[in-house]
Design a protein around this motif. Structure first.
Motif, short mmCIF file in Angstrom:
data_model
loop_
_atom_site.label_atom_id
_atom_site.label_comp_id
_atom_site.label_asym_id
_atom_site.label_seq_id
_atom_site.Cartn_x
_atom_site.Cartn_y
_atom_site.Cartn_z
N ILE A 1 0.66 -1.38 0.39
CA ILE A 1 -0.03 0.08 -0.50
C ILE A 1 0.74 1.30 0.49
O ILE A 1 0.13 2.18 -1.19
N ARG B 1 -5.63 0.79 4.66
CA ARG B 1 -5.05 -0.35 3.51
C ARG B 1 -6.14 -0.76 1.72
O ARG B 1 -6.31 -1.83 2.32
N SER C 1 0.70 -4.28 3.32
CA SER C 1 1.84 -3.16 3.43
C SER C 1 2.47 -3.73 4.72
O SER C 1 2.79 -4.55 5.10
#
Length: 151
Positions: free
Chosen positions: A16, A121, A147
């Motif tokens: 992300i 996210r 992430s």
């Protein structure tokens, strides 16, 4: 036909933190009789419009067509392997089928980043499938992107 072709390599993960609006990835695949038959077996969808040419000639399609979800499965391949890639979790998908995919057609599925909600996210992706210049499917996907903060 096993002529899988990836565009815009590499495959893998784009976390992300590294995603940007407009990023695009795609994949192309030809769906022949073998792929349609395998998908029919796996999905338990043996509708004769996909498998029986004589039957399919009498339908609105005037011939056999690949399963719409077989075409859509290429979007899952792009999302799961390229954009965002490994570790992505599907949250939702909308699809609109615009034209049939025939046995032997080469489908190109393209996924582009439209919106990014970094704190949550969540990424909204535009999803398109085309046979040549003909758009056969469009939609959007909402995913939870991987992430580096959660490795």
């Amino acid at each position: 036909m096993l002529d899988l072709h990836l565009h815009n390599l590499p495959t893998g993960t784009i976390c992300i933190e590294d995603l940007e609006i407009g990023m695009t990835r795609s994949i192309s695949r030809t769906f022949g009789d073998r792929e349609i038959e395998l998908f029919a077996d796996l999905s338990c969808d043996r509708n004769p419009v996909h498998l029986d040419e004589e039957y399919a000639q009498e339908t609105v399609f005037q011939g056999r067509v690949a399963h719409g979800m077989l075409t859509a499965s290429l979007l899952s391949a792009v999302i799961g392997e390229q954009l965002p890639g490994h570790g992505t979790v599907y949250l939702g998908q909308s699809l609109k089928f615009l034209a049939p995919v025939r046995p032997g057609d080469r489908v190109t599925a393209t996924v582009s980043v439209r919106e990014i909600d970094y704190p949550r996210r969540r990424v909204t992706l535009d999803c398109l499938c085309a046979v040549g210049d003909t758009l056969v499917l469009k939609g959007e996907a909402l995913v939870l992107a991987p992430s580096r903060k959660f490795d």
